[in-house]
Design a protein around this motif. Structure first.
Motif, PDB file in Angstrom:
ATOM      1  N   PRO A  39      29.370  42.882  30.564  1.00 51.86           N
ATOM      2  CA  PRO A  39      30.555  42.348  29.877  1.00 51.86           C
ATOM      3  C   PRO A  39      30.974  40.976  30.399  1.00 51.86           C
ATOM      4  N   ASP A  40      31.667  40.212  29.545  1.00 54.91           N
ATOM      5  CA  ASP A  40      32.237  38.946  30.005  1.00 54.91           C
ATOM      6  C   ASP A  40      33.344  39.219  31.015  1.00 54.91           C
ATOM      7  N   ALA A  41      33.977  40.374  30.862  1.00 56.94           N
ATOM      8  CA  ALA A  41      35.000  40.754  31.831  1.00 56.94           C
ATOM      9  C   ALA A  41      35.169  42.267  31.838  1.00 56.94           C
ATOM     10  N   LEU A  42      35.380  42.792  33.024  1.00 59.37           N
ATOM     11  CA  LEU A  42      35.751  44.197  33.160  1.00 59.37           C
ATOM     12  C   LEU A  42      37.263  44.204  33.386  1.00 59.37           C
ATOM     13  N   VAL A  43      37.987  44.852  32.490  1.00 59.20           N
ATOM     14  CA  VAL A  43      39.446  44.891  32.591  1.00 59.20           C
ATOM     15  C   VAL A  43      39.852  46.305  33.007  1.00 59.20           C
ATOM     16  N   VAL A  44      40.409  46.424  34.187  1.00 56.16           N
ATOM     17  CA  VAL A  44      40.802  47.737  34.704  1.00 56.16           C
ATOM     18  C   VAL A  44      42.309  47.903  34.501  1.00 56.16           C
ATOM     19  N   SER A  45      42.690  49.032  33.911  1.00 55.75           N
ATOM     20  CA  SER A  45      44.105  49.323  33.714  1.00 55.75           C
ATOM     21  C   SER A  45      44.498  50.510  34.574  1.00 55.75           C
ATOM     22  N   THR A  46      45.653  50.429  35.200  1.00 55.17           N
ATOM     23  CA  THR A  46      46.099  51.519  36.056  1.00 55.17           C
ATOM     24  C   THR A  46      47.605  51.690  35.894  1.00 55.17           C
TER      25      THR A  46
END
Ligand code: B12
Length: 133
Positions: A39-46
Motif C-alpha cells: 500500500p501507499d500507506a498503512l492507516v492504523v485506527s485505534t
C-alpha cells in the motif's frame, strides 16, 4: 467498527483504494497483507485506549521487516484513555517509527494535510486496520 467504516469512506472520498482489514487484526496478518498489497500507506485506527501500546508493538515489527521497513505507516484515533492528554502518545509513536500520529481530539485537518502529501494519482491503495479495536 464505525471508526474503520468512517476512515474507509473518507479515504475513498479522497480518491484512495482501500483494503479494510477489519478490527483486532493480528500483527502478522497486517504484515502479510502489506507485503501482498504494497500500500501507499498503512492507516492504523485505534479507539479502545490501547493504541499507544499496540501501536508500538506493531511498528517495531514493521520497521524490523526488511520488506516493509520503508512503508508509510500512520496511526490515529483515541491513542490512550487521557482525552486531550493523549497527544503525548503521538510523539512516542512517531519516535518509534510511525510517519505520523493523529489524536482524535485534534480533528481531521492534519490527517487531510497528510493525505495531500500522497501524490495525486499515485494513491493506489490505503490499507486500513484497527489495533485492539
Ligand atoms: C460503540 C462503542 C463501542 C462498541 C464498538 C466499539 C468500536 N471499537 O467501534 C462496543 C460495544 C463493541 C464497544 C466496546 C468497547 N469499548 Co466502546 N465505545 C463505543 C462508543 C459509544 C462509540 C464509538 C463509535 O462508534 N464512534 C463513532 C466513530 C465514527 O468514531 P470513533 O470510533 O471515535 O472514530 C473517530 C475518531 O476517533 C477518529 N479516528 C479513529 N480512528 C482514526 C484513525 C485516523 C488515522 C484518524 C486521522 C482519525 C481516527 O475519527 C473518527 C471520526 O471522528 C465510544 C464512546 C464515544 N462516544 O466515542 C465508546 C468507547 C470508544 N469505548 C470505550 C471502551 C473502554 C470500550 C471497551 C474497552 C470496553 C470493555 N471494557 O470491554 C470495549 C473495547 C472493544 C474493542 N475491542 O474496541 C472507551 C474508550 C476509552 C478511550 N479510548 O478513551 C470509549 C471512548 C467510551 C468511554 N468514554 O470510555 N464500544
Amino acid at each position: 467498527m464505525w471508526n474503520l467504516v468512517f476512515l474507509q469512506l473518507l479515504l475513498e472520498e479522497r480518491g484512495g483504494e482501500v483494503v479494510n482489514l477489519g478490527a483486532c487484526v493480528p500483527d502478522d496478518l497486517i504484515l502479510a497483507e502489506c507485503r501482498k498489497h504494497r500500500p501507499d500507506a498503512l492507516v492504523v485506527s485505534t479507539v479502545n485506549g490501547h493504541g499507544h501500546l499496540d501501536g508500538l508493538r506493531l511498528i517495531e515489527k514493521i520497521r524490523s521487516d526488511a520488506e516493509l521497513a520503508d512503508v508509510r505507516v500512520v496511526i490515529g484515533g483515541k491513542l490512550g484513555i487521557r482525552g486531550s492528554e493523549n497527544a503525548r502518545f503521538g510523539a512516542e509513536l512517531v519516535a518509534a517509527g510511525f510517519d505520523a500520529a493523529f489524536e482524535a481530539e485534534a480533528g481531521l485537518a492534519e490527517f487531510d494535510n497528510f493525505l495531500g502529501t500522497l501524490e495525486e494519482g499515485s494513491v493506489r491503495e490505503l490499507a486500513v486496520t484497527g489495533t485492539g479495536v
